[in-house]
Design a protein around this motif. Structure first.
Motif, mmCIF file in Angstrom:
data_model
loop_
_atom_site.group_PDB
_atom_site.id
_atom_site.type_symbol
_atom_site.label_atom_id
_atom_site.label_comp_id
_atom_site.label_asym_id
_atom_site.label_seq_id
_atom_site.Cartn_x
_atom_site.Cartn_y
_atom_site.Cartn_z
ATOM 1 N N ALA A 143 0.845 -1.176 0.000
ATOM 2 C CA ALA A 143 0.000 0.000 0.000
ATOM 3 C C ALA A 143 0.890 1.239 0.000
ATOM 4 O O ALA A 143 1.829 1.351 0.775
ATOM 5 C CB ALA A 143 -0.900 -0.006 1.223
ATOM 6 N N ALA A 144 0.595 2.181 -0.915
ATOM 7 C CA ALA A 144 1.514 3.291 -1.154
ATOM 8 C C ALA A 144 0.882 4.611 -0.759
ATOM 9 O O ALA A 144 -0.337 4.751 -0.672
ATOM 10 C CB ALA A 144 1.903 3.325 -2.635
ATOM 11 N N ALA A 145 1.757 5.595 -0.519
ATOM 12 C CA ALA A 145 1.321 6.977 -0.365
ATOM 13 C C ALA A 145 1.368 7.624 -1.744
ATOM 14 O O ALA A 145 2.431 7.703 -2.355
ATOM 15 C CB ALA A 145 2.217 7.709 0.618
ATOM 16 N N THR A 165 -9.808 9.049 -15.510
ATOM 17 C CA THR A 165 -9.985 7.937 -14.576
ATOM 18 C C THR A 165 -8.899 7.983 -13.512
ATOM 19 O O THR A 165 -7.713 8.088 -13.821
ATOM 20 C CB THR A 165 -9.947 6.592 -15.314
ATOM 21 O OG1 THR A 165 -11.050 6.531 -16.222
ATOM 22 C CG2 THR A 165 -10.030 5.429 -14.326
ATOM 23 N N ILE A 166 -9.308 7.904 -12.254
ATOM 24 C CA ILE A 166 -8.370 7.833 -11.124
ATOM 25 C C ILE A 166 -8.268 6.375 -10.709
ATOM 26 O O ILE A 166 -9.287 5.719 -10.465
ATOM 27 C CB ILE A 166 -8.856 8.696 -9.948
ATOM 28 C CG1 ILE A 166 -9.001 10.159 -10.370
ATOM 29 C CG2 ILE A 166 -7.905 8.570 -8.762
ATOM 30 C CD1 ILE A 166 -9.635 11.045 -9.307
ATOM 31 N N THR A 167 -7.039 5.860 -10.643
ATOM 32 C CA THR A 167 -6.822 4.456 -10.289
ATOM 33 C C THR A 167 -5.980 4.372 -9.027
ATOM 34 O O THR A 167 -4.969 5.072 -8.899
ATOM 35 C CB THR A 167 -6.119 3.698 -11.428
ATOM 36 O OG1 THR A 167 -6.916 3.788 -12.614
ATOM 37 C CG2 THR A 167 -5.931 2.238 -11.072
ATOM 38 N N ALA A 168 -6.393 3.517 -8.084
ATOM 39 C CA ALA A 168 -5.662 3.341 -6.829
ATOM 40 C C ALA A 168 -5.831 1.906 -6.355
ATOM 41 O O ALA A 168 -6.784 1.215 -6.734
ATOM 42 C CB ALA A 168 -6.158 4.320 -5.772
ATOM 43 N N ASN A 169 -4.890 1.468 -5.514
ATOM 44 C CA ASN A 169 -4.989 0.154 -4.887
ATOM 45 C C ASN A 169 -5.656 0.268 -3.520
ATOM 46 O O ASN A 169 -5.533 1.295 -2.836
ATOM 47 C CB ASN A 169 -3.590 -0.461 -4.690
ATOM 48 C CG ASN A 169 -2.931 -0.823 -6.006
ATOM 49 O OD1 ASN A 169 -3.577 -1.320 -6.926
ATOM 50 N ND2 ASN A 169 -1.630 -0.567 -6.100
ATOM 51 N N VAL A 170 -6.344 -0.789 -3.124
ATOM 52 C CA VAL A 170 -6.914 -0.830 -1.783
ATOM 53 C C VAL A 170 -5.802 -0.612 -0.764
ATOM 54 O O VAL A 170 -4.728 -1.209 -0.843
ATOM 55 C CB VAL A 170 -7.611 -2.180 -1.527
ATOM 56 C CG1 VAL A 170 -8.026 -2.306 -0.062
ATOM 57 C CG2 VAL A 170 -8.824 -2.339 -2.428
ATOM 58 N N GLY A 171 -6.031 0.286 0.183
ATOM 59 C CA GLY A 171 -5.056 0.567 1.227
ATOM 60 C C GLY A 171 -4.121 1.714 0.923
ATOM 61 O O GLY A 171 -3.380 2.160 1.818
ATOM 62 N N ASP A 172 -4.102 2.212 -0.329
ATOM 63 C CA ASP A 172 -3.257 3.364 -0.642
ATOM 64 C C ASP A 172 -3.671 4.570 0.200
ATOM 65 O O ASP A 172 -4.857 4.797 0.455
ATOM 66 C CB ASP A 172 -3.377 3.735 -2.124
ATOM 67 C CG ASP A 172 -2.579 2.820 -3.028
ATOM 68 O OD1 ASP A 172 -1.827 1.978 -2.510
ATOM 69 O OD2 ASP A 172 -2.722 2.939 -4.260
#
Length: 586
Positions: A20-22, A48-55
């Motif tokens: 999980a990243a900042a 489109t905004i893309t992110a991983n769970v927990g970022d």
């Protein structure tokens, strides 16, 4: 990875270093153009905004048209702002906010909280200033072993078995396994980094020689996109402690023991019944000639108390020996053996005992308790020979269980536990002596509903159509029927109820105030109402103010609802709002 310091010393744990990243991004917006990542290139829909769970995602929102904007991410896809499940930023022309991307994988939509909603307060794709917010699912695991009922013997080999799930195949994942116990204060490494295998994955582990009932294994998996997820097992037991005999009946060297007496062994923990009650582990022997006494063995529900009943009356005035061998073992897998052999003698009298115990008192304390808090069932029991066991059968709403009562010294016995469902409960205490004679006595208590907590997470939004939206987080519990919304001119009230009927707990949790006056600061509070009509305390107040100056004369707010064919009338289906000023009376 993990170092075991000085036997049972502190276990140090090194988790995977990335995952999980900042992350941060800039979002430029105009009501006419939409959104963009760079100034002057707004489109609708936006990028489109893309992110991983927990970022940990930080968004810098910049208004390019001088108007106030806010970013609302509809993570539960219901078209309404709900703070318990959605992300909604403050409003303004230059706003920075951060949030942890929740476990809501898939495609959602983001909007301007001010300019995107319809006249009915609904957010939907196609509105001004919207775009797609994509959440990548992180890898996860499902445990096959251990499970909630697992008890593994410390120092013996076991297999941790689990399946991996991700958009990538399990063989492409990188996996770490760690364990913790003692409320997470003790930690250690099992394996990792290792490559995932085709499901199921099996990793061997020999637990160190500690004892704990709150052991958890964490499986952390990382996919090729950098998505990382950690799954915890249910809490289970690792047992490295050999069992001990804590009680013997008849007592060692007892005399005048009734001929129908039963032999009872009380263990320090649950035992493996088949091994610990077998003829080669437990036996009753006549001392004079070494003859074995045939009989049957029974166990208490928690496998801590073994009772042997001879098939015939014991001989009168005869010495008997009880033997327990080291082949007895506890209920862990494969089991800690009894540390040593044990034996004791007693001598029978000339008669059998037919007198049951006397239960002097039975009481529940308190007699009325709040759901979730402990009720103590207590009894005073005596017997002419000796009390072998005391139990309490408790029957109430959706509850029927036999509770093992514990000796409190002398004649006192007790059993403490909590009860979740309100209502009346009956108690029957049963006492059994060393020969199997039984007596019972009754009591009762009641459980009342817990107090209703005040709602939390109350947030208000001023929208471009001159309305104020009040939203809040749901109150946990299945008895909440709805919510009332109140408004006042001071943070401390007084407050006037706005809801003619409570907002249903099964629908979107928001209220639209269409009667707010420009230039006036309003304070809103929310209460929860249960199915019995009981109302909670008020929430903390949240304030909002419509732009503009305060009116110089009273305002009469009229709310006609124009219903055309096919237009359903609902709590939020307002077709038109007419503001009409009325002169002061002469």
């Amino acid at each position: 990875m993990a170092n075991l310091l000085a036997g049972f010393g502190l276990l140090t744990h090194l988790a995977p270093s990335v995952g999980a990243a900042a992350r941060s991004l800039s979002l430029y917006g105009t009501a006419a153009g939409g959104w963009s990542f760079t100034a002057g290139t707004e489109t609708n829909p936006g990028p489109t905004i893309t992110a991983n769970v927990g970022d940990n995602l930080t968004v810098h929102m910049i208004s390019e048209d001088g108007a106030d904007h806010g970013v609302f991410i509809d993570l539960n896809d219901d078209g309404h702002i709900e703070p318990a499940s959605d992300v909604s930023s403050p409003t303004g022309t230059d706003v920075t906010f951060s949030f942890i991307v929740p476990a809501s994988p898939g495609s959602h939509y983001y909007y301007c909280s001010i300019h995107s909603p319809s006249a009915q307060g609904h957010y939907a794709p196609g509105a001004p200033m919207y775009g797609v917010f994509r959440v990548n699912a992180n890898p996860s695991a499902a445990f096959v072993a251990p499970v909630l009922t697992t008890s593994w013997t410390g120092g013996t080999a076991h297999n941790v078995t689990f399946t991996l799930s991700d958009e990538d195949p399990p063989t492409s994942l990188t996996v770490w396994l760690n364990y913790s116990y003692a409320a997470g204060t003790q930690r250690g490494t099992i394996a990792g980094p290792i490559a995932g295998t085709a499901n199921p994955n099996t990793v061997p582990w020999t637990p160190p020689s500690f004892s704990a009932t709150d052991v958890r294994i964490a499986v952390t998996a990382r996919d090729t996109q950098g998505g990382e997820g950690t799954t915890l097992s249910d809490a289970f037991e690792v047992d490295s402690t050999p069992p001990l005999i804590q009680g013997r009946l008849p007592a060692p060297n007892a005399v005048n023991v009734p001929r129908n007496a039963r032999v009872q062994v009380t263990w320090s923990e649950g035992m493996a019944e088949s091994a610990s009650g077998a003829a080669n582990t437990f036996a009753l022997q006549r001392v004079s000639d070494g003859a074995w006494t045939a009989g049957t063995v029974t166990w208490s529900a928690d496998a801590t108390q073994m009772t042997f009943a001879a098939g015939v009356l014991l001989d009168p005035t005869t010495a008997y020996r009880v033997l327990v061998n080291a082949t007895a073992r506890d209920g862990s897998d494969p089991g800690n053996p009894f540390a040593t052999t044990d034996s004791w003698q007693f001598t029978t009298g000339s008669i059998a005992d037919t007198t049951p115990p006397t239960i002097q008192t039975v009481a529940a304390s308190p007699t009325t308790q709040v759901a979730g808090a402990d009720v103590s069932i207590r009894a005073d029991v005596t017997d002419d020979i000796g009390v072998a066991s005391v139990s309490a059968r408790v029957v109430g709403p959706s509850f029927d269980a036999n509770l093992t009562m514990v000796s409190d010294g002398g004649v006192a016995w007790y059993a403490n536990r909590s009860y979740a469902t309100p209502g009346s409960y009956s108690v029957v205490v049963w006492a059994i002596d060393g020969t199997g004679n039984a007596a019972s006595r009754s009591a009762a208590f009641s459980i009342s509903p817990p107090p209703i907590p005040a709602p939390t997470g109350v947030v208000v939004h001023v929208l471009g159509d001159g309305t104020i939206h009040v939203i809040w987080s749901p109150v946990a519990g299945g008895t909440i029927a709805g919510y009332n919304v109140y408004r006042g001119l001071s943070e401390n009230g007084p407050f006037t109820k706005l809801t003619a009927t409570p907002v249903s707990s099964s629908g979107p949790l928001f209220y639209v105030d269409r009667e707010a006056q420009p230039g006036v600061t309003y304070y809103y509070v929310v209460t929860a109402v249960d199915v019995g009509g009981n109302e909670s305390p008020q929430s903390a107040a949240a304030s909002a103010r419509l732009p503009g100056g305060a009116p110089s004369q009273p305002v009469d707010y009229t709310l006609p609802i124009l219903a055309a064919a096919g237009l359903g009338v609902a709590a939020v289906a307002v077709a038109a709002v007419v503001w009409r000023r009325k002169k002061k009376s002469a």
